[in-house]
Design a protein around this motif. Structure first.
Motif, mmCIF file in Angstrom:
data_model
loop_
_atom_site.group_PDB
_atom_site.id
_atom_site.type_symbol
_atom_site.label_atom_id
_atom_site.label_comp_id
_atom_site.label_asym_id
_atom_site.label_seq_id
_atom_site.Cartn_x
_atom_site.Cartn_y
_atom_site.Cartn_z
ATOM 1 N N GLN A 1 -25.760 -19.196 -6.905
ATOM 2 C CA GLN A 1 -26.642 -19.036 -5.838
ATOM 3 C C GLN A 1 -27.150 -20.270 -4.705
ATOM 4 O O GLN A 1 -28.103 -20.537 -5.492
ATOM 5 C CB GLN A 1 -27.900 -18.088 -6.567
ATOM 6 N N GLY A 2 -27.233 -19.660 -3.444
ATOM 7 C CA GLY A 2 -28.224 -20.951 -2.797
ATOM 8 C C GLY A 2 -29.669 -20.389 -2.915
ATOM 9 O O GLY A 2 -30.058 -19.542 -3.092
ATOM 10 N N GLN A 3 -30.436 -21.532 -2.493
ATOM 11 C CA GLN A 3 -32.183 -21.348 -2.636
ATOM 12 C C GLN A 3 -32.214 -22.457 -1.250
ATOM 13 O O GLN A 3 -32.062 -23.435 -1.209
ATOM 14 C CB GLN A 3 -32.325 -22.380 -3.737
ATOM 15 N N LEU A 4 -33.412 -21.354 -0.398
ATOM 16 C CA LEU A 4 -33.666 -21.763 0.410
ATOM 17 C C LEU A 4 -35.915 -20.852 0.312
ATOM 18 O O LEU A 4 -36.088 -19.504 0.023
ATOM 19 C CB LEU A 4 -33.483 -20.985 1.369
ATOM 20 N N ALA A 24 -33.904 -26.662 1.139
ATOM 21 C CA ALA A 24 -32.411 -25.859 0.678
ATOM 22 C C ALA A 24 -31.931 -27.160 -0.009
ATOM 23 O O ALA A 24 -32.219 -27.733 0.014
ATOM 24 C CB ALA A 24 -31.623 -25.712 2.033
ATOM 25 N N THR A 28 -26.428 -25.076 -0.791
ATOM 26 C CA THR A 28 -26.550 -24.133 0.749
ATOM 27 C C THR A 28 -27.094 -24.839 1.803
ATOM 28 O O THR A 28 -26.464 -23.944 3.184
ATOM 29 C CB THR A 28 -28.145 -23.581 0.196
ATOM 30 N N SER A 98 -29.122 -20.111 5.585
ATOM 31 C CA SER A 98 -27.945 -21.008 5.244
ATOM 32 C C SER A 98 -26.754 -19.477 6.604
ATOM 33 O O SER A 98 -26.434 -18.206 6.045
ATOM 34 C CB SER A 98 -27.397 -21.326 4.258
ATOM 35 N N ARG A 111 -24.668 -16.457 4.922
ATOM 36 C CA ARG A 111 -24.549 -16.975 3.756
ATOM 37 C C ARG A 111 -25.700 -16.317 2.888
ATOM 38 O O ARG A 111 -25.639 -15.855 1.913
ATOM 39 C CB ARG A 111 -24.373 -18.559 3.892
ATOM 40 N N TYR A 112 -26.881 -17.273 3.444
ATOM 41 C CA TYR A 112 -28.495 -17.005 2.343
ATOM 42 C C TYR A 112 -29.299 -16.716 3.244
ATOM 43 O O TYR A 112 -29.253 -17.416 3.754
ATOM 44 C CB TYR A 112 -28.177 -18.169 1.243
#
Length: 123
Positions: A1-4, A24, A28, A98, A111-112
């Motif tokens: 899981q991406g994080q922003l 980010a 990501t 992202s 994406r995220y």
């Protein structure tokens, strides 16, 4: 899981400036274009700006062109949105994203998403 994680939102008077930041995680950010979107109350989420991985290309919505500038620092995994000459109609929650690809304001893949930061412009 991406994080922003976005930051820098707040209350500003019309004509003022703000700079948003989006930090980010490496997976990501690295190698991908990044974008900013915004969602005003009761409206859909709209494209604001995007930047290529190298930073050599950028795209803007017509409504923010010449007022907003997107940039990125790949060493810090951070993308920025400098907003000048703010107008009340710029009031919205601003989201970092992202992107899988970008080729223009109407051509991109998400994406995220980040969680958003609120920008309020008073008249």
């Amino acid at each position: 899981q991406g994080q922003l994680v976005e930051s820098g939102g707040g209350l500003v008077q019309a004509g003022g400036s703000l700079t948003l930041s989006c930090a980010a995680s490496g997976r990501t950010f690295s190698g991908y274009p990044m974008g900013w979107f915004r969602q005003a109350p009761g409206k859909e989420r709209d494209f604001v700006a995007a930047i290529t991985w190298s930073g050599g290309g950028a795209y803007y919505a017509d409504s923010v062109k010449s007022r907003f500038t997107i940039s990125r620092d790949n060493a810090k995994n951070t993308v920025y949105l400098r907003m000048n000459s703010l107008k009340p109609e710029d009031t919205a929650v601003y989201y970092c994203a992202s992107l899988a690809y970008v080729a223009g304001p109407d051509t991109y893949g998400i994406r995220y998403w980040g969680t958003g930061t609120l920008v309020t412009v008073s008249s």
